[in-house]
Enzyme design. Structure first.
Site, PDB file in Angstrom:
ATOM      1  N   CYS A 130     -12.749   9.310 -44.298  1.00  0.00           N
ATOM      2  CA  CYS A 130     -13.165  10.238 -43.188  1.00  0.00           C
ATOM      3  C   CYS A 130     -12.820  11.883 -43.709  1.00  0.00           C
ATOM      4  O   CYS A 130     -11.569  12.292 -43.692  1.00  0.00           O
ATOM      5  CB  CYS A 130     -12.551   9.994 -42.039  1.00  0.00           C
ATOM      6  SG  CYS A 130     -12.946  11.222 -40.562  1.00  0.00           S
ATOM      7  N   CYS A 133     -11.336  13.887 -40.819  1.00  0.00           N
ATOM      8  CA  CYS A 133      -9.934  13.581 -40.400  1.00  0.00           C
ATOM      9  C   CYS A 133      -8.975  14.084 -41.208  1.00  0.00           C
ATOM     10  O   CYS A 133      -8.012  14.561 -41.159  1.00  0.00           O
ATOM     11  CB  CYS A 133      -9.973  12.131 -40.225  1.00  0.00           C
ATOM     12  SG  CYS A 133     -11.269  11.244 -39.516  1.00  0.00           S
ATOM     13  N   ASP A 134      -9.236  13.838 -42.728  1.00  0.00           N
ATOM     14  CA  ASP A 134      -7.968  14.181 -43.459  1.00  0.00           C
ATOM     15  C   ASP A 134      -8.394  15.146 -44.629  1.00  0.00           C
ATOM     16  O   ASP A 134      -7.476  15.321 -45.444  1.00  0.00           O
ATOM     17  CB  ASP A 134      -8.136  12.895 -44.426  1.00  0.00           C
ATOM     18  CG  ASP A 134      -7.668  11.558 -43.664  1.00  0.00           C
ATOM     19  OD1 ASP A 134      -6.973  11.868 -42.448  1.00  0.00           O
ATOM     20  OD2 ASP A 134      -8.259  10.475 -44.012  1.00  0.00           O
TER      21      ASP A 134
END
Length: 300
Positions: A130, A133-134
């Site tokens: 992701c 997300c990261d």
């Protein structure tokens, strides 16, 4: 008999339980693997509104505790069938049968893996599924994205805002992404496109430091130093067992819109298991609240 059986204890399922219980309904949560879903594996979450930073496991634990404090029942087990009896439903698992008034399917979707050695070991230590997300954790670092669809191209574009270099790796010469997205991609000076290549190995201990690559046309191998690898080769839903009571699209996702209604009264789909364009913690939580509210309305 339980009012609502919720299949899946990810963000969508746990949120559904919280909303159902607060509405005065009883709820049973069935989970076959990890409470909290995929987010439980994330080392850090910084994109959930109101929480500056929290580990995925902490967030999952908090959601589960909140649901259980409100009175949720929790059982480990895999649901193998849903039977629509009209005003009641039956959920069959490998270990038992549960009667209920409504069902919320929140089984999520798991990221398709590359299947290379040490992939699981390095997940959270340089390997991610992701970019949204990261991606921010790799500011100023070298990263690579594997995939040839819109998600892979969008991930590369997203990472280019943070990273010193992004290498987009695709096993074919042609991409499935839209031409407009590819045009943007080729306009970013810090994105390099590497086609006809596959990742055959991961190097680095305890964190990822590089990739082993193979050219699918020539068989030639190479090493690519990177700090992060983002895998975007699709997701795999697990909805086949429910085909008799809900409609699935060609890729196996439950056909349901923002109402979370499946077309079968009393059966709802929430989170990543349903057809949707954005799959994030926030959209999963939204689905959970919508599905639970609809189920409570159905129960009367």
């Amino acid at each position: 008999m339980t009012d609502i059986v919720i299949i899946g204890a990810g963000t969508a399922g746990l949120t559904a339980a919280i909303y159902a219980l607060r509405a005065g309904k009883s709820a049973l949560i069935l989970e076959q693997e990890t409470f909290g879903g995929q987010i439980a594996l994330s080392p850090n979450v910084e994109n959930y509104p109101g929480i500056k930073a929290i580990s995925g496991s902490e967030l999952a634990t908090a959601l589960l505790s909140q649901a259980m404090d409100l009175g949720a029942e929790v059982e480990l087990g895999r649901a193998t069938e849903i039977r629509d009896n009209g005003t009641t439903k039956t959920v069959v698992t490998e270990d038992g049968v549960y009667e209920c008034g409504a069902v919320i399917i929140a089984t999520g979707a798991r990221h398709r893996h590359l299947g290379v050695e040490r992939e699981e070991e390095l997940t959270g230590a340089g390997v991610s599924y992701c970019a949204i997300c990261d991606g921010a954790f790799f500011k100023g670092k070298r990263t690579a994205v594997v995939g040839g669809g819109s998600t892979a191209v969008q991930d590369a574009l997203h990472l280019s805002a943070y990273c010193s270099e992004v290498v987009l790796i695709h096993r074919r010469a042609e991409f499935r992404a839209e031409p407009r997205e590819l045009e943007k991609l080729r306009g970013r000076m810090n994105i390099r496109i590497l086609t006809d290549a596959v990742v055959t190995g991961l190097t680095g201990t305890p964190f990822l430091t590089g990739l082993e690559l193979r050219n699918v046309l020539t068989g030639e191998t190479a090493q690519l130093p990177v700090d992060g690898l983002f895998i975007a080769v699709g997701q795999v839903p697990d909805n086949e067992a429910y085909r008799q009571v809900v409609r699935l699209d060609d890729t196996g996702y439950i056909i349901a819109d923002e109402s979370c209604e499946t077309g079968t009264p009393g059966i709802y789909a929430a989170g990543d298991c349903r057809t949707k364009t954005v799959r994030q913690l926030t959209t999963a939580a939204a689905d959970g609240s919508i599905a639970a509210t609809a189920a409570c309305r159905w129960l009367g």
